[in-house]
Every structure is written in C-alpha cells, then in structure tokens.
Design a protein around this motif. Structure first.
Motif, PDB file in Angstrom:
ATOM      1  N   UNK A 117      30.491  85.288 -89.929  1.00 38.35           N
ATOM      2  CA  UNK A 117      31.708  84.311 -89.361  1.00 38.35           C
ATOM      3  C   UNK A 117      30.568  83.382 -88.573  1.00 38.35           C
ATOM      4  N   UNK A 118      31.104  82.094 -88.787  1.00 42.26           N
ATOM      5  CA  UNK A 118      30.167  80.986 -88.318  1.00 42.26           C
ATOM      6  C   UNK A 118      30.749  79.698 -88.135  1.00 42.26           C
TER       7      UNK A 118
ATOM      8  N   UNK B 251      34.003  79.766 -90.541  1.00 41.54           N
ATOM      9  CA  UNK B 251      34.084  81.164 -91.288  1.00 41.54           C
ATOM     10  C   UNK B 251      34.539  82.326 -90.450  1.00 41.54           C
ATOM     11  N   UNK B 252      35.319  83.025 -90.892  1.00 39.74           N
ATOM     12  CA  UNK B 252      35.768  84.345 -90.239  1.00 39.74           C
ATOM     13  C   UNK B 252      35.504  85.409 -90.912  1.00 39.74           C
ATOM     14  N   UNK B 253      34.972  86.563 -90.110  1.00 40.08           N
ATOM     15  CA  UNK B 253      34.844  88.095 -90.786  1.00 40.08           C
ATOM     16  C   UNK B 253      35.558  88.948 -90.016  1.00 40.08           C
TER      17      UNK B 253
ATOM     18  N   UNK C  68      36.490  89.333 -85.792  1.00 44.71           N
ATOM     19  CA  UNK C  68      37.989  89.432 -85.466  1.00 44.71           C
ATOM     20  C   UNK C  68      38.074  90.413 -84.709  1.00 44.71           C
ATOM     21  N   UNK C  69      37.188  91.512 -84.747  1.00 41.10           N
ATOM     22  CA  UNK C  69      37.431  92.694 -83.836  1.00 41.10           C
ATOM     23  C   UNK C  69      37.111  92.288 -82.458  1.00 41.10           C
TER      24      UNK C  69
ATOM     25  N   UNK D 220      28.122  93.317 -76.397  1.00 41.94           N
ATOM     26  CA  UNK D 220      27.404  93.014 -77.760  1.00 41.94           C
ATOM     27  C   UNK D 220      28.359  92.334 -78.682  1.00 41.94           C
ATOM     28  N   UNK D 221      27.881  91.709 -79.534  1.00 43.61           N
ATOM     29  CA  UNK D 221      28.626  90.764 -80.197  1.00 43.61           C
ATOM     30  C   UNK D 221      28.455  90.934 -81.827  1.00 43.61           C
ATOM     31  N   UNK D 222      27.483  90.718 -82.471  1.00 39.47           N
ATOM     32  CA  UNK D 222      27.475  91.055 -83.894  1.00 39.47           C
ATOM     33  C   UNK D 222      25.951  91.661 -84.144  1.00 39.47           C
ATOM     34  N   UNK D 223      25.914  92.315 -85.103  1.00 44.78           N
ATOM     35  CA  UNK D 223      24.793  93.055 -85.914  1.00 44.78           C
ATOM     36  C   UNK D 223      23.733  91.834 -86.270  1.00 44.78           C
ATOM     37  N   UNK D 224      22.496  92.256 -86.109  1.00 46.61           N
ATOM     38  CA  UNK D 224      21.706  91.022 -86.746  1.00 46.61           C
ATOM     39  C   UNK D 224      21.847  90.857 -88.274  1.00 46.61           C
ATOM     40  N   UNK D 225      21.511  89.708 -88.691  1.00 46.39           N
ATOM     41  CA  UNK D 225      21.794  89.572 -90.081  1.00 46.39           C
ATOM     42  C   UNK D 225      20.523  88.511 -90.487  1.00 46.39           C
TER      43      UNK D 225
END
Length: 494
Positions: free
Chosen positions: A147-148, A174-176, A180-181, A348-353
């Motif tokens: 998502x971005x 963009x969503x994922x 969304x969780x 915490x938000x998102x895992x590193x990508x």
C-alpha cells in the motif's frame, strides 16, 4: 584613465549593483498571514474503475484542454485528466490486474507515467511511450507492491515541466490487506485527505511558465494551489486526520509544518508505510516526493498547514533564488465543535519491504549536475547500463553543484542507507522512490531489481526538478535476465 571613463565605470557599476540589489531584495515570496482561506478545498473524485469478467480493474483517462475559474470571475487555460485541471484519484489493491485506457485529446503528444509504480518498462509511461495527439494507449499490469500513495503525470522528454505545470497530474492510491488491518484514518475525503500541492503564477488567462532571472531550478510560482484550489480550507470532523502530501510542483522544495508548530505523526513515505510511526514537526518534500502524516485536532480549533523557509544547506545565491527564503500558508484545517473519536495510532505499521544493502552485488555512482548525470546528458537512443533481474545494488548519489537536486528511479523502491556517511534521519527510514539531495550531499541507496525484465524497454533515473529533467539530467537502464544483454535502441511512441 580619464575622469570621464572613471565616471562611466562608476555609473555602470552603481547601476548594475542597484539592479541586483533590487532583484535580490524582491526575490523572496511569502503568503504567511496574508490569506483569508475563503475557498473550500476540492477533493479529486475517487475513481475505482470498472471490473471486467477476468477481474481486471479498468480506468479511463483522457488528457484534455480546459478552462478553470481559480479566481472568482477569471477563467484560466489549463490541461487536465477527465476534466479541466488535475485528474481523478485512482485506487487499486495489491494483487489486482489493472488496465488504464488513455486517450490524448491534447494538441500535442504526451505520456502518462505511473510515478512510484512497479510495472513492466513498456507500461511505465516514460518518454518512450509517447501517445500522439488523438491517439490512445492502454497499459496494463498487476499491482505487485505494498500500500502506498503514488501519482501519475506526463513524462515527455524535454517538455515534462510544461505538461505537469499546466495541470496534468493525479494521485494513485494502493491498498493491501496489511494496511487495511491497521486502525488508521481511511475514509477518503473525510479523515483521509489528498493534498496535492503546486505553486503557480497567473498571467492573464494563462498559467505563467516563465523562469524569472537567476532561477536555475526552473519555474517557481508565487501562489499555492492545493488540489487545484487557491487559499483553501477544509472542515474536518475527526480527532485524527490523515494528510497524503504530494509535492506536485515542478521545482519548489517545501518544508511542511503547521502554523502553531504542533507535532504530527509521519506514517508513510513515497513507497508506503513506515515500520514505525515517527513524531515530527517538519516534513521536507522535494518535487515528486510524498508523505502521509496524521495530525490530531481539537474541537472547534483551526490550524494552518504551512511551508516554511528551507534549511537545506543551500549557498547564499540558491537560498535566495531557488526558493529557499520563500514561505507559504497552504491549507487551513477547521475542526468541528464535536469530533468523532479516532482510535489511537498503532505502535507498529508495516513490515520492512526494502533491501538493507547487505546483499548488494554492485555499487554504482551517480554525480548530479545540470550538465547531466555523471557529466552525460540524456540520449534517448543510449542505454546507460543494464541490471540483472533478481539482484540487489547500492547506488551512491552525490550532488556535485551548488543548486538543489533530487533523484528519482523508476520501477524500484529503495532504502536510504546513509546521508553523508551518517544514518539517515527518521523521516527517511521508509521506502522511497525519490530523494532530495542538497548541495554537497551524498546518499547511499539500496535497491533490488525483482520486477520484470525487458532488454529493449528502459526505465529512467533522473532529477525530478522537471526543468532539470527537461535539460537532459536523466539516464536510462534496462533490466535483463541473467546472462542477457541490453537490446537495441528503444522504440518510441504509440
């Protein structure tokens, strides 16, 4: 030397010095405290497209000329997507197949580039995918990234500044499932606001595109549009409001904050959510960069989004003539007397990508100057290098002259490893595709090339100050399979 010659030298020197003094004194711009915020902020319409039987999400975009009433009773000639100015916000989900049916109703050729999108190079909308006047193009791809907040805009070689400045730009969200969780503000146009920031200057019924004297960065305007609205306000009814900031200006660098210096929370950068929220009171964005911030509102209050003077290590000349001394009131937020409670932001938000540089197989160096990247101006028929699909590299980018630059890479999301050999500040901890590189600054960027390979279709890397890009401050690379070589000169146009 005769008395007459001496007198003439004195007169000429005094005149030149006086002219420079007047130019220097009048070079800075400020609207701070001068706006009444009389216009309600426009929210670009949200386009979710149509879904075909095979699941493909289809959007339609038409590039067209228009006339827009930015100022009461005065129409201005503009360009836009599906309307007179800017374009709809496109929205899609990770894993979806997407197609965009584009028609060019402009009197000249242009392109539509998907800034920040990971997609095949032949669908990228760069200068090799020109769409002739009256022609159509339908790029398609599968959304294969987190998502971005992305955006779309033209990318014609030598004319990008003009096309974007006239109004051809739009947001692409963009969503994922991971985003969304999370308990983040997410209702588009309500507690989740697009904030597309552009500087403009009006000249009769035209948007002025002239470069004033000594402005080597490109066009710098004297007024600010947000989503195509002058002096805008927005009424909000939630305790927490998410602002998706997009610097869609062609040359101006903004240092965003609030008029009362309140803190906000940075949750996302160009390529998506950060791993952890960052508390800040300033967010610097150069052209093309994005940031998602969350601000807390109190019932009945008002606060102003402000672009402050720039502290970026510019020299005396560029601080004045590249916009560093300018400041703007951008947008007023007006809170309702009763606000809907918002859940607390997650820890915490998102895992590193993005890669961390440990698996890089090669280091490349890029020196930025107006003469070109590594001293070479862009050549549409020259592939500067190829990278191997499935590998990671570290790119070292240095600003070699005194003016501001930034660096954008198509298709990839990178991580800033260091800034001048030091760890990057927290606001650069997230996934990026565009990064500001002030004078005498070196950044190390880790990136991986795991998208599709095509030896004949290049991606671009360039300065995203668009006049610099138009002056050929750009290069191109292809992604190839292991053991494969770059193909021949790329095909141009549709």
């Amino acid at each position: 030397m005769s008395i007459g010659v001496v007198a003439l030298v004195v007169v000429v020197t005094t005149t030149v010095g006086g002219c420079f003094a007047v130019t220097y004194t009048g070079a800075d711009i400020s609207t701070v405290g001068k706006l009444d915020f009389t216009e309600e902020l426009a929210i670009p319409p949200l386009a979710t497209g149509t879904t075909e039987p095979d699941g493909t999400r289809v959007f339609e975009l038409e590039m067209r000329q228009g006339r827009k009433e930015f100022q009461p009773g005065r129409l201005t000639n503009t360009w836009g997507f599906n309307g007179d100015y800017l374009g709809p916000t496109l929205r899609a989900h990770r894993g979806e197949r997407v197609r965009v049916d584009i028609r060019n109703a402009l009197p000249e050729a242009s392109t539509v580039h998907w800034h920040g999108m990971r997609l095949p190079a032949a669908m990228d909308g760069g200068p090799h995918q020109m769409v002739r006047a009256g022609a159509e193009w339908s790029p398609r791809w599968t959304v294969a990234q987190p998502a971005a907040t992305l955006w779309y805009h033209p990318h014609p070689h030598g004319a990008t500044e003009s096309h974007v400045r006239r109004g051809l730009a739009g947001m692409f969200i963009l969503d994922d499932s991971e985003s969304e969780s999370l308990p983040l503000p997410h209702e588009y146009g309500v507690d989740d606001l697009p904030v597309i920031v552009q500087d403009v200057r009006f000249d009769g019924d035209e948007l002025d595109g002239s470069h004033r004297i000594f402005r080597d960065t490109g066009f710098l305007g004297d007024r600010i549009l947000v989503n195509g609205t002058l002096a805008p306000y927005r009424e909000v009814g939630d305790e927490l409001v998410r602002l998706r900031l997009l610097n869609a200006s062609t040359a101006r660098v903004y240092d965003f904050g609030f008029g009362d210096d309140r803190a906000f929370t940075l949750i996302g950068s160009d390529g998506g959510l950060l791993e952890f929220p960052v508390t800040a009171d300033r967010q610097r964005l150069s052209p093309g960069e994005r940031a998602e911030i969350v601000v807390r509102m109190r019932p009945g209050e008002r606060t102003i989004v402000r672009a402050n003077t720039l502290d970026a290590g510019l020299d005396f000349w560029n601080q004045r003539f590249s916009g560093g001394d300018d400041s703007f009131d951008v947008l007023e937020l007006r809170a309702s007397t009763t606000l809907r409670p918002s859940p607390e932001l997650p820890a915490a938000l998102a895992s590193s990508s993005t890669p961390d540089g440990s698996d890089s197989v090669r280091e490349r160096r890029f020196e930025l100057s107006l003469a070109g990247i590594n001293g070479r101006p862009m050549d549409m028929d020259r592939i500067d290098f190829s990278v191997t699909r499935g590998t990671a590299e570290t790119w070292v980018v240095r600003n070699a002259d005194g003016m501001p630059h930034n660096f954008h890479v198509h298709d990839v999301r990178f991580r800033a490893l260091t800034v001048n050999d030091a760890p990057p500040p927290p606001e650069l901890a997230g996934p990026k595709d565009t990064i500001f590189v002030p004078p005498n600054t070196t950044v190390r960027l880790a990136m991986s090339f795991d998208g599709p390979a095509d030896p004949n279709a290049p991606y671009m890397y360039h300065c995203h100050l668009l006049w610099h890009e138009d002056q050929a401050m750009m290069g191109q690379f292809v992604v190839v399979e292991p053991g494969q070589s770059a193909g021949g000169p790329p095909h141009h146009g549709h």
